[in-house]
Write a protein that holds these residues in place. Sequence first.
Motif, PDB file in Angstrom:
ATOM      1  N   LEU A 115      -1.095   1.610  -0.286  1.00  0.00           N
ATOM      2  CA  LEU A 115      -0.183   2.160  -1.287  1.00  0.00           C
ATOM      3  C   LEU A 115      -0.956   2.864  -2.398  1.00  0.00           C
ATOM      4  CD1 LEU A 115       2.638  -0.519  -1.487  1.00  0.00           C
ATOM      5  CD2 LEU A 115       2.535   1.587  -0.143  1.00  0.00           C
ATOM      6  N   TYR A 173       4.648   0.701  -8.555  1.00  0.00           N
ATOM      7  CA  TYR A 173       5.342  -0.584  -8.507  1.00  0.00           C
ATOM      8  C   TYR A 173       6.501  -0.670  -9.496  1.00  0.00           C
ATOM      9  CZ  TYR A 173       2.012  -2.275  -5.133  1.00  0.00           C
ATOM     10  OH  TYR A 173       1.279  -2.442  -3.991  1.00  0.00           O
ATOM     11  N   ALA A 200       4.442   9.557  -0.267  1.00  0.00           N
ATOM     12  CA  ALA A 200       4.577   8.514   0.756  1.00  0.00           C
ATOM     13  C   ALA A 200       4.891   9.134   2.109  1.00  0.00           C
ATOM     14  CB  ALA A 200       5.663   7.516   0.359  1.00  0.00           C
ATOM     15  N   PHE A 238       2.191   8.410   4.908  1.00  0.00           N
ATOM     16  CA  PHE A 238       2.658   7.653   6.075  1.00  0.00           C
ATOM     17  C   PHE A 238       2.532   8.498   7.344  1.00  0.00           C
ATOM     18  CE2 PHE A 238       5.726   4.869   3.357  1.00  0.00           C
ATOM     19  CZ  PHE A 238       4.662   4.079   2.948  1.00  0.00           C
ATOM     20  N   LEU A 274       2.514   3.662   8.618  1.00  0.00           N
ATOM     21  CA  LEU A 274       3.237   2.902   7.603  1.00  0.00           C
ATOM     22  C   LEU A 274       2.386   1.838   6.926  1.00  0.00           C
ATOM     23  CD1 LEU A 274       6.713   2.496   9.313  1.00  0.00           C
ATOM     24  CD2 LEU A 274       6.121   3.925   7.356  1.00  0.00           C
ATOM     25  N   ASN A 275       1.249   1.504   7.492  1.00  0.00           N
ATOM     26  CA  ASN A 275       0.371   0.510   6.874  1.00  0.00           C
ATOM     27  C   ASN A 275      -0.696   1.140   5.990  1.00  0.00           C
ATOM     28  OD1 ASN A 275       1.641  -1.769   7.949  1.00  0.00           O
ATOM     29  ND2 ASN A 275       0.610  -1.453   9.901  1.00  0.00           N
ATOM     30  N   ALA A 290       9.253   2.808   1.765  1.00  0.00           N
ATOM     31  CA  ALA A 290       9.626   3.415   3.046  1.00  0.00           C
ATOM     32  C   ALA A 290      11.126   3.655   3.110  1.00  0.00           C
ATOM     33  CB  ALA A 290       9.176   2.528   4.204  1.00  0.00           C
ATOM     34  N   ASP A 325       7.821  -2.925  -3.248  1.00  0.00           N
ATOM     35  CA  ASP A 325       6.884  -3.165  -2.154  1.00  0.00           C
ATOM     36  C   ASP A 325       6.930  -2.000  -1.170  1.00  0.00           C
ATOM     37  OD1 ASP A 325       9.268  -3.536  -0.710  1.00  0.00           O
ATOM     38  OD2 ASP A 325       9.106  -5.717  -0.760  1.00  0.00           O
ATOM     39  N   ARG A 326       6.171  -2.117  -0.104  1.00  0.00           N
ATOM     40  CA  ARG A 326       6.074  -1.077   0.927  1.00  0.00           C
ATOM     41  C   ARG A 326       7.435  -0.793   1.566  1.00  0.00           C
ATOM     42  NH1 ARG A 326       1.729   0.494   3.347  1.00  0.00           N
ATOM     43  NH2 ARG A 326       0.567  -1.257   2.516  1.00  0.00           N
TER      44      ARG A 326
END
Length: 194
Positions: free
Chosen positions: A39, A54, A26, A30, A35-36, A64, A59-60
Amino acid sequence: MTKQERPANQGRRVAARNRAALITAAREVFAEQGLNAPLSAVARRAGVGQGSLYRHFADRVALATAVLDENVRQIERAAAAPDASLTSVLGVVTWHLTRSTAFVDLLRVRGDGAEARALAGRVHSVLAGFGPAGRDLSADELMLAVAMVSGAVAGPTLAERERVALRAWRLLGVEVGPLRQPETTAADEQSDSA
């Protein structure tokens, strides 16, 4: 598959490894895509399925936050080292500034929400533990300097971002040690799985 052909269930050990791989992936994804970023790209980079992602992160935002928490823990470990100095800790902070979009955003605006503010507060506490630096900068002024450097960190390559960050620190009259990421210990990975 027969019972003899099945691999042994490695349970928590694999879960801790997967979680650590997801956090590392991540941070990289990222940094490259923002950040978008999808995933699914994080899961692919970590070498795990999206279901595993998951299972660890709802979630995102949770992912983060985990990246940010790991960044801050690395800074805290650097500060707790027997040979720690403000210079060496700023080297770790700057390493993160050049590699983590979320970390830059956190330190630039001190975060949106209680968790982000708490993480920024932990960095502030680390910096306050070293007293004034350079031109007698307080911890508040150092946090402002970190935000200023993070705003200057730009460039298409890692080498360019590092060069710009170190130049910005020099312009502020603050000495920064070598840019480095502290080692992650087995104990850290175990605490991640708890």
